[in-house]
Design a protein around this motif. Structure first.
Motif, PDB file in Angstrom:
ATOM      1  N   VAL A 241       0.831  -1.203   0.000  1.00  0.00           N
ATOM      2  CA  VAL A 241       0.000   0.000   0.000  1.00  0.00           C
ATOM      3  C   VAL A 241       0.866   1.254   0.000  1.00  0.00           C
ATOM      4  O   VAL A 241       0.476   2.307  -0.545  1.00  0.00           O
ATOM      5  N   SER A 242       2.075   1.161   0.581  1.00  0.00           N
ATOM      6  CA  SER A 242       2.962   2.334   0.600  1.00  0.00           C
ATOM      7  C   SER A 242       3.384   2.752  -0.804  1.00  0.00           C
ATOM      8  O   SER A 242       3.813   3.879  -1.017  1.00  0.00           O
ATOM      9  N   ASN A 243       3.257   1.832  -1.770  1.00  0.00           N
ATOM     10  CA  ASN A 243       3.560   2.153  -3.167  1.00  0.00           C
ATOM     11  C   ASN A 243       2.294   2.680  -3.831  1.00  0.00           C
ATOM     12  O   ASN A 243       1.275   1.988  -3.858  1.00  0.00           O
ATOM     13  N   PRO A 244       2.302   3.896  -4.366  1.00  0.00           N
ATOM     14  CA  PRO A 244       1.074   4.467  -4.952  1.00  0.00           C
ATOM     15  C   PRO A 244       0.472   3.610  -6.057  1.00  0.00           C
ATOM     16  O   PRO A 244      -0.734   3.680  -6.293  1.00  0.00           O
ATOM     17  N   SER A 245       1.309   2.823  -6.749  1.00  0.00           N
ATOM     18  CA  SER A 245       0.794   2.002  -7.856  1.00  0.00           C
ATOM     19  C   SER A 245       0.199   0.686  -7.391  1.00  0.00           C
ATOM     20  O   SER A 245      -0.280  -0.094  -8.207  1.00  0.00           O
ATOM     21  N   GLN A 246       0.227   0.395  -6.095  1.00  0.00           N
ATOM     22  CA  GLN A 246      -0.291  -0.879  -5.564  1.00  0.00           C
ATOM     23  C   GLN A 246      -1.303  -0.630  -4.448  1.00  0.00           C
ATOM     24  O   GLN A 246      -1.279  -1.297  -3.405  1.00  0.00           O
ATOM     25  N   LYS A 247      -2.195   0.294  -4.662  1.00  0.00           N
ATOM     26  CA  LYS A 247      -3.202   0.594  -3.648  1.00  0.00           C
ATOM     27  C   LYS A 247      -4.235  -0.513  -3.526  1.00  0.00           C
ATOM     28  O   LYS A 247      -4.956  -0.589  -2.521  1.00  0.00           O
ATOM     29  N   GLN A 248      -4.352  -1.373  -4.518  1.00  0.00           N
ATOM     30  CA  GLN A 248      -5.230  -2.534  -4.436  1.00  0.00           C
ATOM     31  C   GLN A 248      -4.605  -3.659  -5.248  1.00  0.00           C
ATOM     32  O   GLN A 248      -3.809  -3.426  -6.154  1.00  0.00           O
ATOM     33  N   GLY A 249      -4.960  -4.887  -4.887  1.00  0.00           N
ATOM     34  CA  GLY A 249      -4.399  -6.010  -5.618  1.00  0.00           C
ATOM     35  C   GLY A 249      -4.632  -7.327  -4.914  1.00  0.00           C
ATOM     36  O   GLY A 249      -5.433  -7.425  -3.964  1.00  0.00           O
ATOM     37  N   PHE A 250      -3.904  -8.352  -5.418  1.00  0.00           N
ATOM     38  CA  PHE A 250      -4.059  -9.708  -4.901  1.00  0.00           C
ATOM     39  C   PHE A 250      -2.685 -10.366  -4.871  1.00  0.00           C
ATOM     40  O   PHE A 250      -1.864 -10.160  -5.767  1.00  0.00           O
ATOM     41  N   PHE A 251      -2.409 -11.151  -3.827  1.00  0.00           N
ATOM     42  CA  PHE A 251      -1.189 -11.954  -3.767  1.00  0.00           C
ATOM     43  C   PHE A 251      -1.453 -13.189  -2.926  1.00  0.00           C
ATOM     44  O   PHE A 251      -2.465 -13.276  -2.203  1.00  0.00           O
ATOM     45  N   LYS A 252      -0.528 -14.155  -3.061  1.00  0.00           N
ATOM     46  CA  LYS A 252      -0.645 -15.406  -2.322  1.00  0.00           C
ATOM     47  C   LYS A 252       0.362 -15.414  -1.181  1.00  0.00           C
ATOM     48  O   LYS A 252       1.482 -14.931  -1.318  1.00  0.00           O
ATOM     49  N   ALA A 253      -0.052 -15.979  -0.067  1.00  0.00           N
ATOM     50  CA  ALA A 253       0.805 -16.079   1.112  1.00  0.00           C
ATOM     51  C   ALA A 253       0.599 -17.449   1.749  1.00  0.00           C
ATOM     52  O   ALA A 253      -0.303 -18.207   1.372  1.00  0.00           O
ATOM     53  N   LYS A 254       1.454 -17.738   2.723  1.00  0.00           N
ATOM     54  CA  LYS A 254       1.381 -19.036   3.386  1.00  0.00           C
ATOM     55  C   LYS A 254       1.535 -18.839   4.884  1.00  0.00           C
ATOM     56  O   LYS A 254       2.451 -18.167   5.358  1.00  0.00           O
ATOM     57  N   ILE A 255       0.583 -19.402   5.646  1.00  0.00           N
ATOM     58  CA  ILE A 255       0.636 -19.393   7.105  1.00  0.00           C
ATOM     59  C   ILE A 255       0.639 -20.841   7.573  1.00  0.00           C
ATOM     60  O   ILE A 255      -0.353 -21.559   7.422  1.00  0.00           O
ATOM     61  N   GLY A 256       1.796 -21.262   8.088  1.00  0.00           N
ATOM     62  CA  GLY A 256       1.909 -22.662   8.470  1.00  0.00           C
ATOM     63  C   GLY A 256       1.853 -23.541   7.231  1.00  0.00           C
ATOM     64  O   GLY A 256       2.625 -23.369   6.287  1.00  0.00           O
ATOM     65  N   ASP A 257       0.923 -24.472   7.222  1.00  0.00           N
ATOM     66  CA  ASP A 257       0.733 -25.349   6.062  1.00  0.00           C
ATOM     67  C   ASP A 257      -0.386 -24.870   5.162  1.00  0.00           C
ATOM     68  O   ASP A 257      -0.716 -25.541   4.177  1.00  0.00           O
ATOM     69  N   SER A 258      -1.013 -23.740   5.516  1.00  0.00           N
ATOM     70  CA  SER A 258      -2.169 -23.245   4.756  1.00  0.00           C
ATOM     71  C   SER A 258      -1.714 -22.224   3.727  1.00  0.00           C
ATOM     72  O   SER A 258      -0.981 -21.290   4.055  1.00  0.00           O
ATOM     73  N   LYS A 259      -2.181 -22.416   2.500  1.00  0.00           N
ATOM     74  CA  LYS A 259      -1.930 -21.457   1.438  1.00  0.00           C
ATOM     75  C   LYS A 259      -3.129 -20.538   1.316  1.00  0.00           C
ATOM     76  O   LYS A 259      -4.276 -21.015   1.216  1.00  0.00           O
ATOM     77  N   LEU A 260      -2.909 -19.224   1.353  1.00  0.00           N
ATOM     78  CA  LEU A 260      -3.976 -18.246   1.381  1.00  0.00           C
ATOM     79  C   LEU A 260      -3.845 -17.297   0.203  1.00  0.00           C
ATOM     80  O   LEU A 260      -2.750 -17.020  -0.279  1.00  0.00           O
ATOM     81  N   GLY A 261      -5.029 -16.793  -0.232  1.00  0.00           N
ATOM     82  CA  GLY A 261      -5.079 -15.744  -1.229  1.00  0.00           C
ATOM     83  C   GLY A 261      -5.543 -14.457  -0.572  1.00  0.00           C
ATOM     84  O   GLY A 261      -6.597 -14.436   0.087  1.00  0.00           O
TER      85      GLY A 261
END
Length: 762
Positions: A241-261
């Motif tokens: 969000v600190s980047n003006p060109s990325q005020k909204q979007g989607f990415f993938k992350a992982k918490i433990g063994d769970s893959k999240l969007g």
């Protein structure tokens, strides 16, 4: 044994299964990507709706609060000091604060006059100094913003005297609304419950969680457990969000063994970020169903491919099976373990072909071998003329001729060609075949190979000597040019004198060999008639003393490691030996003598001769050399080059042998006027360089070594001769006898006279 059948079946399976697998994998991948894109688009739309719903609530509360702040009632009381007696104004203010409930569920509201020290809330009038939240209000006043939202619920919850604090967020208005002021007259604080905001979030998202981050990245609506769970994700969101060109979007992350969007959308209204976290596993449930369905379809297709491949391969294999059974019955080839069908069939057909070819060659070759056998017996004098004429009718040899002639061909040199020495016999065989195909049957007998030569017996209907000579030369020239064309070889041909009786064949063969010996003086690549060399048989014999001088020069050039000079001198030596006919039969003896003198060079250096010559094979090869070029190349490559290399290596390890040569000069010339400068002149080196090399190799300066050696020789003369001390000093180049005695005493600790007396006493 059915390897080919298995390979055919496997290839068919791969050909049918590979497209099925590729289509299935592509279908599953495309379906998964499409579902994820749809879910991400849906989440982004839900976030946008949630943002609009929450911001609508906040905006409405801001508008109603702004109207309250700008009302005449508020403006009037901000300049007055309210007390308990002003209950009418307090009630009116309380009523107006209560009216804010119509826009949002207000948990508490405060109108605070910092100058007059009073605060009106939904519950009544109080002094600011007596309130527990006094410090918090003062902190609000010091902030530079005129209107702002405070999401720090833990600090705001204790403003009122309630039994249990509630989670709230606060809207703060400074009075008056002056930008960037830190000392307002008063402030309006409106607290609403976080449940009001939380209720505006989407609650029907079954795939994951929705929450809001404030400007600092704090999830003020989330529980402590959720805050801890999504802390890393929140950090990643704030970085984007600190980047003006990325005020909204989607990415993938992982918490433990769970893959999240993670879908996020930052608001330009108040800097809050709305977040939706969904499980990738939940998203791909639908695609897994598609994958299972695709796998089932692929398995069905594979089963069908397997069935068709099995029956199709067996049908295609049936002709091969029939051919295998036939070859086994014929027994054409022995079956080996691990052999497939095609290899077995190839071996069987090859075996049949070889057997047939062998039989044909045996039938044809017997006659050829018999022809060559009888010609060979003719050239070796083992068959009579009458018997040979009888055999000539049987094998189709020429029966009528007027003159005969023998052509003997020898290969000149293989060292400068693309062939090796071990190819000589094979090349002679090829040359023999070329001659057999080049000359018609009616003018020749069967060509043969005899003693490293190719020999042809010609039969012609000519009688005139000049015509015969021209015909033999023309035939030899045709043979020579054909060999140069097909084999790129230089050959020489010797031609005998014409004769008319077969019994003279042995003599004619000797004449052709004698003609070939002239290659030593004439060089290679020639055609020679015996008559031409017979006319030049009497020539003067050269004096060997001249050869001895040339040999000495050659030996010295090799000792000096001057390869080019040695080659030039050897060419002079060859010219001296080979230009005279008297040496034609003894040149090998002269060359062996020269070889012995050359090998003494390496023997004097303590090197084995075997490092130069390769045993007896080199000598045998040398004795077979026939041309001047062969002899020159042999001496250069087998003698000169190895000897120069050995001497160079030895010299390199001893500073080019300088120290050894200086020591030898001292030992040989100690009784002469020997100086470092004279040695430098003799060795063609600079005196300073010689001094440095000698000191490095011997450990002492040149003059010290020379003096010590002369003293040792003086000591030996005192022991073995009756020379006077003055005579010994003069012999050792000491002009002053006192200097000699002084040097001797310095070396041995006594004078020469004392040393001689000591010897006499012993």
């Amino acid at each position: 044994m059915h390897k080919y059948l298995l390979r055919l079946l496997g290839f068919t399976l791969i050909l049918g299964a590979l497209p099925t697998f590729l289509v299935g994998i592509a279908s599953y991948y495309i379906a998964t990507q499409d579902i994820e894109e749809k879910v991400n688009e849906g989440n982004m739309q839900l976030l946008q709706q949630t943002q609009m719903r929450v911001e609508q609530t906040l905006r409405s509360l801001e508008m109603s609060s702004l109207q309250f702040v700008n009302s005449s009632l508020v403006k009037g009381v901000m300049n007055e000091s309210l007390t308990g007696e002003d209950f009418v104004q307090v009630r009116e203010l309380t009523t107006e604060l209560t009216n804010l409930q119509s826009k949002a569920v207000v948990n508490q509201a405060y109108l605070i006059n910092l100058d007059k020290d009073w605060a009106v809330s939904l519950t009544g009038l109080k002094q600011v100094g007596s309130m527990d939240a006094k410090d918090q209000f003062l902190a609000y006043a010091k902030k530079p913003e005129s209107i702002f939202w405070n999401t720090n619920s833990t600090e705001d919850a204790a403003i009122d005297l309630v039994s249990e604090p509630t989670e709230t967020i606060s809207l703060i208005y400074k009075i008056p609304l002056v930008p960037k002021t830190t000392a307002p007259k008063g402030i309006l604080v409106v607290q609403i419950s976080t449940s009001e905001i939380r209720g505006g979030l989407t609650t029907n998202n079954k795939l994951g969680d929705n929450y809001v981050l404030d400007k600092t990245g704090a999830a003020f609506l989330s529980s402590a457990q959720d805050k801890e769970t999504y802390s890393e994700i929140n950090r990643m969101i704030m970085e984007r969000v600190s980047n003006p060109s990325q005020k909204q979007g989607f990415f993938k992350a992982k918490i433990g063994d769970s893959k999240l969007g993670v879908t996020y959308r930052s608001s330009g209204y108040n800097g809050w970020t709305f977040v939706s976290v969904v499980s990738i596993a939940e998203i791909t449930k639908g695609s897994k169903k598609i994958g299972l369905f695709t796998a089932g379809v692929c398995a069905l297709i594979l089963l069908l491919v397997l069935i068709f491949a099995f029956y199709g391969s067996r049908r295609m294999y049936s002709p091969i099976r029939s051919l295998l059974e036939f070859t086994r019955k014929m027994g054409a080839s022995q079956e080996r373990v691990g052999t497939d069908e095609w290899t077995y069939l190839q071996d069987s057909l090859q075996s049949l072909f070889v057997s047939r070819s062998r039989l044909e060659k045996q039938m044809q070759g017997q006659a050829t071998h018999l022809k060559e056998f009888f010609i060979l017996k003719l050239f070796t004098g083992q068959i009579s003329e009458s018997d040979f004429l009888y055999r000539s009718r049987m094998y189709g040899f020429p029966m009528e001729w007027k003159r005969l002639g023998v052509l003997t061909l020898q290969i000149d040199n293989l060292q400068e060609t693309r062939y090796q020495e071990q190819d000589r016999d094979l090349l002679l065989f090829a040359i023999n075949n070329i001659v057999g195909e080049l000359l018609p049957l009616q003018v020749r007998f069967s060509p043969i190979l005899l003693n490293e030569s190719q020999v042809t017996l010609l039969a012609v209907d000519l009688e005139q000597p000049q015509e015969l000579k021209a015909y033999f030369y023309h035939t030899a020239e045709r043979i020579k040019s054909s060999i140069e064309q097909y084999l790129q070889l230089q050959v020489s041909i010797g031609i005998s004198r014409p004769f008319d009786k077969l019994s003279y064949t042995v003599t004619a063969y000797g004449e052709s060999l004698a003609a070939l010996k002239s290659r030593i003086s004439l060089g290679p690549d020639i055609i020679v008639h015996y008559e031409d060399i017979e006319q030049n048989g009497n020539s003067e014999t050269a004096v060997y003393a001249h050869l001895k001088v040339v040999e000495d020069q050659l030996i010295q050039a090799l000792k000096d490691m001057q390869m080019t000079k040695a080659v030039d001198i050897f060419h002079q030596y060859l010219s001296s030996v080979l230009h005279k006919d008297g040496y034609l039969h003894e040149h090998h003896i002269l060359f062996m003598q020269l070889m012995s003198r050359i090998l003494l060079i390496v023997q004097d250096q303590g090197v084995s001769v075997t490092k130069v010559l390769d045993g007896e094979n080199a000598i045998e090869r040398f004795l077979k050399l026939q041309t001047r070029e062969e002899i020159s190349i042999w001496f250069q490559s087998r003698l000169f080059a190895p000897i120069v290399r050995i001497l160079t290596e030895k010299a390199d390890t001893q500073f080019l042998n300088i120290a050894d040569r200086l020591v030898r000069m001292i030992h040989d010339q100690y009784d002469q006027d020997l100086t470092l400068e004279s040695c430098a002149t003799a060795l063609n080196f600079h005196p300073v360089y010689l001094s440095r090399v000698f000191k490095k190799e011997m450990g002492v300066p040149f003059s010290d070594y020379l003096s010590e050696y002369r003293m040792n020789m003086a000591k030996e003369m005192l022991e073995t001769t009756n020379l006077k001390i003055s005579e010994i000093g003069e012999k050792l180049q000491y002009k002053n006898i006192s200097a000699f005695i002084r040097t001797f005493r310095k070396t041995f600790g006594m004078t020469p006279g004392n040393y001689r007396e000591l010897l006499e006493n012993k």
